[in-house]
Design a protein around this motif. Structure first.
Motif, PDB file in Angstrom:
ATOM      1  N   TYR A  37      -2.366   1.017 -13.696  1.00 37.15           N
ATOM      2  CA  TYR A  37      -3.328   2.210 -13.897  1.00 37.15           C
ATOM      3  C   TYR A  37      -2.759   3.397 -13.445  1.00 37.15           C
ATOM      4  O   TYR A  37      -3.442   4.471 -14.199  1.00 37.15           O
ATOM      5  CB  TYR A  37      -4.480   1.719 -12.790  1.00 37.15           C
ATOM      6  CG  TYR A  37      -5.358   0.595 -13.204  1.00 37.15           C
ATOM      7  CD1 TYR A  37      -6.115   0.461 -14.374  1.00 37.15           C
ATOM      8  CD2 TYR A  37      -5.102  -0.919 -12.320  1.00 37.15           C
ATOM      9  CE1 TYR A  37      -6.876  -0.732 -14.555  1.00 37.15           C
ATOM     10  CE2 TYR A  37      -5.794  -1.760 -12.697  1.00 37.15           C
ATOM     11  CZ  TYR A  37      -6.742  -1.929 -14.016  1.00 37.15           C
ATOM     12  OH  TYR A  37      -7.201  -2.857 -14.346  1.00 37.15           O
ATOM     13  N   TYR A  38      -1.722   3.637 -12.879  1.00 35.15           N
ATOM     14  CA  TYR A  38      -1.220   4.953 -12.244  1.00 35.15           C
ATOM     15  C   TYR A  38      -0.002   5.267 -13.356  1.00 35.15           C
ATOM     16  O   TYR A  38       0.761   6.282 -13.081  1.00 35.15           O
ATOM     17  CB  TYR A  38      -0.961   4.998 -10.994  1.00 35.15           C
ATOM     18  CG  TYR A  38      -2.069   4.741 -10.230  1.00 35.15           C
ATOM     19  CD1 TYR A  38      -3.074   5.652  -9.978  1.00 35.15           C
ATOM     20  CD2 TYR A  38      -2.375   3.612  -9.643  1.00 35.15           C
ATOM     21  CE1 TYR A  38      -4.476   5.484  -9.287  1.00 35.15           C
ATOM     22  CE2 TYR A  38      -3.183   3.144  -8.889  1.00 35.15           C
ATOM     23  CZ  TYR A  38      -4.393   4.275  -8.735  1.00 35.15           C
ATOM     24  OH  TYR A  38      -5.605   3.786  -7.991  1.00 35.15           O
ATOM     25  N   THR A  76      -0.936 -10.714  -8.941  1.00 40.28           N
ATOM     26  CA  THR A  76      -1.945 -10.021  -8.229  1.00 40.28           C
ATOM     27  C   THR A  76      -0.974  -8.937  -7.409  1.00 40.28           C
ATOM     28  O   THR A  76      -1.652  -7.824  -7.140  1.00 40.28           O
ATOM     29  CB  THR A  76      -2.391 -11.139  -7.155  1.00 40.28           C
ATOM     30  OG1 THR A  76      -2.992 -12.102  -7.713  1.00 40.28           O
ATOM     31  CG2 THR A  76      -3.320 -10.671  -6.053  1.00 40.28           C
ATOM     32  N   GLU A 132       0.985  -1.171  -0.026  1.00 36.51           N
ATOM     33  CA  GLU A 132      -0.180   0.044   0.041  1.00 36.51           C
ATOM     34  C   GLU A 132       0.967   1.298  -0.077  1.00 36.51           C
ATOM     35  O   GLU A 132       0.609   2.268  -0.752  1.00 36.51           O
ATOM     36  CB  GLU A 132      -0.962  -0.207   1.070  1.00 36.51           C
ATOM     37  CG  GLU A 132      -2.206  -0.941   1.225  1.00 36.51           C
ATOM     38  CD  GLU A 132      -2.793  -0.581   0.075  1.00 36.51           C
ATOM     39  OE1 GLU A 132      -3.146   0.486  -0.306  1.00 36.51           O
ATOM     40  OE2 GLU A 132      -3.226  -1.658  -0.729  1.00 36.51           O
ATOM     41  N   LYS A 136       0.783   6.455  -6.940  1.00 36.76           N
ATOM     42  CA  LYS A 136      -0.566   7.607  -6.865  1.00 36.76           C
ATOM     43  C   LYS A 136      -0.162   8.788  -6.817  1.00 36.76           C
ATOM     44  O   LYS A 136      -0.777   9.800  -7.628  1.00 36.76           O
ATOM     45  CB  LYS A 136      -1.397   6.844  -6.071  1.00 36.76           C
ATOM     46  CG  LYS A 136      -2.319   5.794  -6.138  1.00 36.76           C
ATOM     47  CD  LYS A 136      -3.163   5.429  -4.900  1.00 36.76           C
ATOM     48  CE  LYS A 136      -3.947   4.208  -5.138  1.00 36.76           C
ATOM     49  NZ  LYS A 136      -4.835   3.682  -4.087  1.00 36.76           N
ATOM     50  N   GLU A 164       1.302  -6.941  -8.435  1.00 38.18           N
ATOM     51  CA  GLU A 164       1.662  -6.115  -9.389  1.00 38.18           C
ATOM     52  C   GLU A 164       0.436  -5.382 -10.181  1.00 38.18           C
ATOM     53  O   GLU A 164       0.761  -4.030 -10.705  1.00 38.18           O
ATOM     54  CB  GLU A 164       2.650  -6.517 -10.761  1.00 38.18           C
ATOM     55  CG  GLU A 164       3.690  -6.959  -9.868  1.00 38.18           C
ATOM     56  CD  GLU A 164       4.824  -7.501 -10.935  1.00 38.18           C
ATOM     57  OE1 GLU A 164       5.800  -7.852 -10.424  1.00 38.18           O
ATOM     58  OE2 GLU A 164       4.436  -7.578 -11.970  1.00 38.18           O
ATOM     59  N   LYS A 165      -0.705  -5.839 -10.007  1.00 34.86           N
ATOM     60  CA  LYS A 165      -1.834  -5.707 -10.774  1.00 34.86           C
ATOM     61  C   LYS A 165      -2.186  -4.218 -10.791  1.00 34.86           C
ATOM     62  O   LYS A 165      -2.746  -3.711 -11.565  1.00 34.86           O
ATOM     63  CB  LYS A 165      -2.832  -6.524 -10.591  1.00 34.86           C
ATOM     64  CG  LYS A 165      -3.674  -6.170  -9.522  1.00 34.86           C
ATOM     65  CD  LYS A 165      -4.896  -7.393  -9.293  1.00 34.86           C
ATOM     66  CE  LYS A 165      -5.607  -7.516  -8.140  1.00 34.86           C
ATOM     67  NZ  LYS A 165      -6.334  -6.149  -7.787  1.00 34.86           N
ATOM     68  N   ASP A 166      -2.362  -3.430  -9.677  1.00 26.26           N
ATOM     69  CA  ASP A 166      -2.918  -2.145  -9.454  1.00 26.26           C
ATOM     70  C   ASP A 166      -1.915  -0.981  -9.912  1.00 26.26           C
ATOM     71  O   ASP A 166      -2.324   0.017 -10.223  1.00 26.26           O
ATOM     72  CB  ASP A 166      -3.098  -1.963  -8.126  1.00 26.26           C
ATOM     73  CG  ASP A 166      -4.307  -2.807  -7.683  1.00 26.26           C
ATOM     74  OD1 ASP A 166      -5.079  -3.043  -8.264  1.00 26.26           O
ATOM     75  OD2 ASP A 166      -4.375  -3.152  -6.448  1.00 26.26           O
ATOM     76  N   LEU A 195       2.198   1.865  -3.503  1.00 25.38           N
ATOM     77  CA  LEU A 195       1.414   2.126  -4.409  1.00 25.38           C
ATOM     78  C   LEU A 195       0.821   3.415  -4.227  1.00 25.38           C
ATOM     79  O   LEU A 195       0.464   4.304  -5.152  1.00 25.38           O
ATOM     80  CB  LEU A 195       0.124   1.208  -4.301  1.00 25.38           C
ATOM     81  CG  LEU A 195      -1.152   1.457  -5.274  1.00 25.38           C
ATOM     82  CD1 LEU A 195      -0.582   0.890  -6.677  1.00 25.38           C
ATOM     83  CD2 LEU A 195      -2.213   0.429  -4.603  1.00 25.38           C
TER      84      LEU A 195
END
Length: 215
Positions: A85-86, A78, A1, A8, A80-82, A4
């Motif tokens: 998007y950024y 799983t 988190e 973001k 790395e998947k998010d 990420l």
């Protein structure tokens, strides 16, 4: 988190700059080949050796799972998947495999899983190195200088073909040697699925697993 949240924030800044200046800014998540080496060296000089951060001679590329750890393909994707998007300026997800010519269903299972969780660009790294001297096909063994055939020791660029994923592209590190940090990063990559290579059986019957020596 935490990782990420950093990406973001970088994405938010890009949007702010785009709105103010009228140009499109974006996060590019696949760095130049030399930064894997250079940034690690600079941080090690400034902060010293930090376990899990600067204790190798390289940084793992982009948002990827540390290359010396050994998750399954599904666990890696799983994790790395998010991030992509950024990172609209460019990204790649990949997994390392043994030779899967006799097990295409395993590869299809990973592709299906990646599609279902929204992976947009997936690389498949599987060994296709070929020695033209003894005929060996599979994973060449990493050395301090480059790569050599595990059967006969051949490293002549005119007598072998070695293919490794460098960043988002494929390269031949025998014909075009890489900076030290990138070579170390590739040498430390482990397989995310069990199979015959990285396990290789030499002509004298000895069995070796290169990634077990570099973890």
């Amino acid at each position: 988190e935490f990782a990420l949240s950093i990406v973001k924030r970088m994405n938010e800044l890009c949007k702010q700059w785009s709105a103010v200046e009228g140009y499109h800014y974006s996060v590019y998540s696949t760095p130049a080949e030399s930064l894997t080496d250079r940034f690690n060296r600079m941080d090690k000089e400034k902060y010293g050796v930090i376990e899990g951060v600067t204790d190798h001679d390289f940084y793992t590329n982009s948002f990827h799972y540390p290359v010396w750890l050994q998750p399954t393909p599904m666990e890696k994707l799983t994790f790395e998947k998010d991030f992509p998007y950024y990172a609209s300026g460019g990204f790649i997800n990949y997994c390392e495999y043994p030779c899967l010519q006799d097990n295409p269903k395993a590869l299809e299972a990973v592709w299906d899983y990646a599609y279902n969780i929204g992976i947009g660009y997936l690389g498949t790294n599987t060994p296709i190195d070929h020695c033209f001297v003894c005929g060996f096909q599979g994973d060449f063994e990493p050395t301090d200088e480059g790569f050599k055939c595990p059967e006969c020791g051949n490293s002549d660029p005119d007598k072998c073909n070695v293919t490794k994923r460098t960043c988002g592209y494929l390269g031949n590190p025998v014909q075009r040697p890489m900076v030290h940090g990138r070579h170390e990063e590739i040498s430390h990559r482990v397989k995310h699925m069990s199979g015959e290579t990285g396990r290789v059986t030499l002509a004298d019957g000895e069995t070796r697993e290169w990634f077990e020596e570099t973890r």
